[in-house]
Design a protein around this motif. Sequence first.
Motif, PDB file in Angstrom:
ATOM      1  N   SER A  31       0.834  -1.213   0.000  1.00 19.30           N
ATOM      2  CA  SER A  31       0.000   0.000   0.000  1.00 19.30           C
ATOM      3  C   SER A  31       0.863   1.256   0.000  1.00 19.30           C
ATOM      4  N   LEU A  32       1.970   1.237   0.744  1.00 20.32           N
ATOM      5  CA  LEU A  32       2.872   2.392   0.762  1.00 20.32           C
ATOM      6  C   LEU A  32       3.570   2.579  -0.582  1.00 20.32           C
ATOM      7  N   ILE A  33       3.852   1.468  -1.271  1.00 16.84           N
ATOM      8  CA  ILE A  33       4.413   1.561  -2.625  1.00 16.84           C
ATOM      9  C   ILE A  33       3.441   2.309  -3.536  1.00 16.84           C
ATOM     10  N   PHE A  34       2.157   1.993  -3.427  1.00 16.99           N
ATOM     11  CA  PHE A  34       1.146   2.664  -4.250  1.00 16.99           C
ATOM     12  C   PHE A  34       1.067   4.153  -3.907  1.00 16.99           C
ATOM     13  N   LEU A  35       1.253   4.492  -2.637  1.00 19.40           N
ATOM     14  CA  LEU A  35       1.282   5.908  -2.252  1.00 19.40           C
ATOM     15  C   LEU A  35       2.409   6.615  -3.000  1.00 19.40           C
ATOM     16  N   GLY A  36       3.586   5.996  -3.026  1.00 22.19           N
ATOM     17  CA  GLY A  36       4.729   6.591  -3.718  1.00 22.19           C
ATOM     18  C   GLY A  36       4.523   6.668  -5.218  1.00 22.19           C
TER      19      GLY A  36
ATOM     20  N   GLY B 214       4.031  -6.062  -8.967  1.00 22.76           N
ATOM     21  CA  GLY B 214       4.534  -6.743  -7.789  1.00 22.76           C
ATOM     22  C   GLY B 214       3.772  -6.417  -6.515  1.00 22.76           C
ATOM     23  N   PRO B 215       3.574  -5.124  -6.182  1.00 27.43           N
ATOM     24  CA  PRO B 215       2.858  -4.791  -4.943  1.00 27.43           C
ATOM     25  C   PRO B 215       1.457  -5.385  -4.878  1.00 27.43           C
ATOM     26  N   THR B 216       0.710  -5.342  -5.999  1.00 30.65           N
ATOM     27  CA  THR B 216      -0.643  -5.900  -5.995  1.00 30.65           C
ATOM     28  C   THR B 216      -0.611  -7.410  -5.842  1.00 30.65           C
ATOM     29  N   SER B 217       0.384  -8.061  -6.443  1.00 25.41           N
ATOM     30  CA  SER B 217       0.531  -9.514  -6.305  1.00 25.41           C
ATOM     31  C   SER B 217       0.748  -9.890  -4.844  1.00 25.41           C
ATOM     32  N   ILE B 218       1.625  -9.149  -4.167  1.00 26.79           N
ATOM     33  CA  ILE B 218       1.887  -9.407  -2.742  1.00 26.79           C
ATOM     34  C   ILE B 218       0.635  -9.122  -1.912  1.00 26.79           C
ATOM     35  N   PHE B 219      -0.015  -8.009  -2.212  1.00 28.47           N
ATOM     36  CA  PHE B 219      -1.222  -7.603  -1.487  1.00 28.47           C
ATOM     37  C   PHE B 219      -2.294  -8.681  -1.563  1.00 28.47           C
ATOM     38  N   LEU B 220      -2.590  -9.178  -2.764  1.00 33.12           N
ATOM     39  CA  LEU B 220      -3.668 -10.155  -2.932  1.00 33.12           C
ATOM     40  C   LEU B 220      -3.300 -11.503  -2.311  1.00 33.12           C
TER      41      LEU B 220
ATOM     42  N   PRO C  12       7.297 -17.020  -4.283  1.00 33.68           N
ATOM     43  CA  PRO C  12       7.412 -17.252  -5.733  1.00 33.68           C
ATOM     44  C   PRO C  12       6.567 -16.292  -6.562  1.00 33.68           C
ATOM     45  N   ILE C  13       5.358 -15.964  -6.078  1.00 28.49           N
ATOM     46  CA  ILE C  13       4.496 -15.025  -6.801  1.00 28.49           C
ATOM     47  C   ILE C  13       5.166 -13.657  -6.897  1.00 28.49           C
ATOM     48  N   ALA C  14       5.674 -13.168  -5.771  1.00 31.45           N
ATOM     49  CA  ALA C  14       6.295 -11.844  -5.748  1.00 31.45           C
ATOM     50  C   ALA C  14       7.554 -11.799  -6.607  1.00 31.45           C
ATOM     51  N   VAL C  15       8.390 -12.821  -6.502  1.00 33.23           N
ATOM     52  CA  VAL C  15       9.624 -12.846  -7.296  1.00 33.23           C
ATOM     53  C   VAL C  15       9.301 -12.919  -8.787  1.00 33.23           C
ATOM     54  N   ALA C  16       8.307 -13.748  -9.157  1.00 34.39           N
ATOM     55  CA  ALA C  16       7.913 -13.843 -10.562  1.00 34.39           C
ATOM     56  C   ALA C  16       7.385 -12.504 -11.067  1.00 34.39           C
ATOM     57  N   ALA C  17       6.517 -11.854 -10.266  1.00 31.67           N
ATOM     58  CA  ALA C  17       5.935 -10.573 -10.683  1.00 31.67           C
ATOM     59  C   ALA C  17       7.011  -9.514 -10.873  1.00 31.67           C
ATOM     60  N   TYR C  18       7.914  -9.395  -9.901  1.00 32.51           N
ATOM     61  CA  TYR C  18       8.962  -8.377 -10.001  1.00 32.51           C
ATOM     62  C   TYR C  18       9.971  -8.716 -11.099  1.00 32.51           C
ATOM     63  N   SER C  19      10.211 -10.000 -11.313  1.00 34.72           N
ATOM     64  CA  SER C  19      11.137 -10.396 -12.381  1.00 34.72           C
ATOM     65  C   SER C  19      10.574 -10.012 -13.745  1.00 34.72           C
ATOM     66  N   TYR C  20       9.274 -10.260 -13.935  1.00 35.62           N
ATOM     67  CA  TYR C  20       8.679  -9.915 -15.225  1.00 35.62           C
ATOM     68  C   TYR C  20       8.548  -8.403 -15.394  1.00 35.62           C
TER      69      TYR C  20
END
Length: 383
Positions: A93-98, A153-159, A171-179
């Motif tokens: 959520s703080l990432i989205f603020l930024g 990435g942030p939304t993937s972690i959030f959900l 794995p979800i977060a690493v895959a999202a940020y990698s892509y």
Amino acid sequence: MDYITTTLGNLVHQTAFFSLSWGNVIMIAVACAFLYLAIRHGFEPLLLVPIAFGMLLVNIYPDIMLHAEEAANGTGGLLYYFYKLDEWAILPSLIFLGVGAMTDFGPLIANPKSFLLGAAAQFGIFAAYLGAMAMGFSDKAAAAVSIIGGADGPTSIFLAGKLQQTAILGPIAVAAYSYMSLVPIIQPPIMKLLTTEKERKIKMEQLRPVSKLERILFPIIVTIVVCSILPTTAPLAGMLMLGNLFRESGVVRQLTETASNALMYIVVILLGTSVGATTSAEAFLNWDTIKIVILGLVAFMFGTAAGVLFGKLMCLATHGKVNPLIGSAGVSAVPMAARVSQKVGAEADPTNFLLMHAMGPNVAGVIGTAVAAGTFMAIFGVM
């Protein structure tokens, strides 16, 4: 002499070499490869450097992610506490603020049709959801995996946290940020395959000026509409719009600077290292992780293709006034995807400037991915 020998023996056995498995060695090699890509080739170093270093740390010293309840003294590892902020949806959520404080929504306001391109690119999310269900994931796990298709990435972690899929959050977060980092490699071949050179050369009309009143009203109206329809999107969409209101109001310059600089980069450090630290060999080297990585790539490719194809449809409907390349920016990797649209368009015609036009779908994609996450939460009754 025996005392010295015993002391040296204890010292040697305290090193990590005696506890390293082949899996740890593989993950350390992967971490080094990520660091090479980030530092040598500049693949989104702000994301990859902390993620890769967290990966490196946890595979050398697993106790850096030790859960507090498993510790003899009740104190967990350093990165465990960072990770709890991911689970509690605070850091995303703080990432989205930024992001909101850094992003100009003007192109989206000037060309509201961009919302359609942002929505079309979310097709990859729902394609991945069906694919994950077909591959044996539960409905909630499939929903958590599918958000990778939004390259967010942030939304993937959030959900994943909200749906209590913490076992596969890493794995979800690493895959999202990698892509997200590999957008400049993955997208161009798809964009070129689905468009003709003539379409890539289309020059779009200059966007109209957007008034200050429109810029101020936009985040307020979007918050009221989106959060009224899907209240579960409030942590993400609300923070995104609050950050943008800081930027556009012009009366809280200090808050804007803090949200878009100091706070943003502090959160990136905490989130990146904690996400990387979820990739221990035991957690990462298994079939479910391989499935997640494959599904994420397929979802991202589907999302890119859907955006470009809808761009072609808009090009046809407007008699050649829309360059289909901007459709690929509908994924929410801001601003990387918009830069890729600009780059591919400039390769066809160096005098073609698509960046501002692509920022519209790009920003719409951020909102669209948050809405998709909120939709899944509403479906599963998660607040």
